[in-house]
Design a protein around this motif. Structure first.
Motif, PDB file in Angstrom:
ATOM      1  N   GLN A  65       1.514   0.577  -9.484  1.00  0.00           N
ATOM      2  CA  GLN A  65       1.459  -0.849  -9.180  1.00  0.00           C
ATOM      3  C   GLN A  65       1.179  -1.684 -10.426  1.00  0.00           C
ATOM      4  O   GLN A  65       1.748  -2.759 -10.598  1.00  0.00           O
ATOM      5  CB  GLN A  65       0.392  -1.093  -8.111  1.00  0.00           C
ATOM      6  CG  GLN A  65       0.766  -0.521  -6.746  1.00  0.00           C
ATOM      7  CD  GLN A  65      -0.227  -0.880  -5.680  1.00  0.00           C
ATOM      8  OE1 GLN A  65      -1.432  -0.776  -5.890  1.00  0.00           O
ATOM      9  NE2 GLN A  65       0.269  -1.302  -4.528  1.00  0.00           N
ATOM     10  N   SER A 116      -1.590   7.794 -10.934  1.00  0.00           N
ATOM     11  CA  SER A 116      -1.973   7.421  -9.581  1.00  0.00           C
ATOM     12  C   SER A 116      -1.040   6.337  -9.062  1.00  0.00           C
ATOM     13  O   SER A 116      -0.242   5.768  -9.818  1.00  0.00           O
ATOM     14  CB  SER A 116      -3.421   6.916  -9.545  1.00  0.00           C
ATOM     15  OG  SER A 116      -3.523   5.726 -10.332  1.00  0.00           O
ATOM     16  N   SER A 148      -2.051   3.461  -8.060  1.00  0.00           N
ATOM     17  CA  SER A 148      -2.500   2.198  -8.655  1.00  0.00           C
ATOM     18  C   SER A 148      -1.877   2.008 -10.038  1.00  0.00           C
ATOM     19  O   SER A 148      -1.615   0.880 -10.460  1.00  0.00           O
ATOM     20  CB  SER A 148      -4.025   2.160  -8.738  1.00  0.00           C
ATOM     21  OG  SER A 148      -4.521   3.229  -9.534  1.00  0.00           O
ATOM     22  N   THR A 188       0.833  -1.199   0.000  1.00  0.00           N
ATOM     23  CA  THR A 188       0.000   0.000   0.000  1.00  0.00           C
ATOM     24  C   THR A 188       0.874   1.259   0.000  1.00  0.00           C
ATOM     25  O   THR A 188       2.058   1.222   0.339  1.00  0.00           O
ATOM     26  CB  THR A 188      -0.895   0.035   1.244  1.00  0.00           C
ATOM     27  OG1 THR A 188      -0.064   0.137   2.419  1.00  0.00           O
ATOM     28  CG2 THR A 188      -1.750  -1.219   1.336  1.00  0.00           C
TER      29      THR A 188
END
Length: 278
Positions: A57, A52, A54, A26
């Motif tokens: 990731q 972002s 995300s 996270t």
């Protein structure tokens, strides 16, 4: 990293220190590792051009998938149009264009710091590459040893050449070469050199070897090629062009060293008579 804010640099180093695993947790967890807030982690992702956390990731997951691919995973089974000779010229132009673009993208401050370290002949300089990149380290070592002393190619750092690694000291410089499908031994060697206080220069690809976490200077260079295999074209250009400013920096000492090297080397060379014309 020169363009990053202090908090962004801390996030970048935390990510590199446990790459890519740190980025797959996270934002709060990565922020804790870096000593910054979760919003600072999000600002870091924006600073590197992503929308972002995300998105970061997702990019890391894609990279993990790519890392698992060998040469077969990059094969393009569609044959090129035209003759073999035309194909060679076309791909050569592509490699040359990619190499120039890649060289232009290296931060100037990193190039300057690399030249400073390579030209400091009062320091011992060690060089190591991997199975694929070892030829590059050897090529650079052969060129540098002609113009400055204390250059050592370390081909087997955890085997036959282990004593050189054991004896690393604070003023030493260690240049490592590590490209995609990175070698664990190179990452371990960078970490060991850093613990010994040595300055670490890393030549790697644009995705960055995990060894970058312990490097003082990082020189990312393209290894992409229109084939299943990586190309050293841009990397060879990089190491050959680095030698020129190092030679200029050394000045008279470099010229004297090269003169001695050439005189000794000439004993081994066959002397052939040049053809004459009437």
């Amino acid at each position: 990293m020169d363009s990053f804010s202090p908090s962004e640099r801390r996030v970048a180093r935390a990510l590199l220190a446990d790459y890519p695993s740190a980025g797959l947790r996270t934002a709060a967890s990565l922020g804790k590792d870096a000593g910054v807030s979760a919003p600072s982690v999000v600002r870091f992702t924006v600073a590197i051009g992503l929308e972002s956390f995300s998105a970061l990731q997702a990019a890391l997951r894609d990279e993990l998938s790519l890392r698992s691919q060998g040469p077969l995973g990059r094969v393009q089974w569609q044959a090129d149009d035209g003759s073999n000779a035309e194909m060679l010229v076309r791909r050569a132009r592509q490699l040359a264009d990619d190499a120039v673009a890649s060289l232009a993208s290296i931060p100037p401050t990193e190039i300057d710091r690399a030249i400073d370290l390579l030209a400091d002949s009062s320091r011992r300089l060690f060089l190591t590459g991997g199975r694929f990149s070892g030829a590059l380290a050897q090529h650079l070592a052969i060129n540098l040893e002609q113009i400055r002393p204390r250059v050592r190619l370390v081909s087997d750092p955890f085997g036959a050449d282990m004593i050189r690694v054991v004896d690393l000291a604070a003023r030493d410089v260690y240049l490592l070469v590590d490209f995609h499908r990175y070698q664990r031994s190179t990452v371990d060697l960078a970490r060991h050199a850093k613990r010994c206080g040595a300055s670490v220069i890393l030549i790697t690809d644009g995705k960055l070897s995990p060894a970058a976490a312990d490097a003082d200077v990082v020189l990312p260079i393209s290894v992409s090629a229109p084939s299943p295999f990586y190309s050293l074209s841009a990397a060879i250009m990089l190491v050959e062009l680095l030698v020129i400013p190092v030679f200029h920096r050394l000045g008279a000492k470099g010229e004297e060293r090269m003169g001695k090297w050439d005189a000794f080397r000439s004993r081994e060379l066959l002397q052939t008579e040049q053809p004459t014309t009437d």
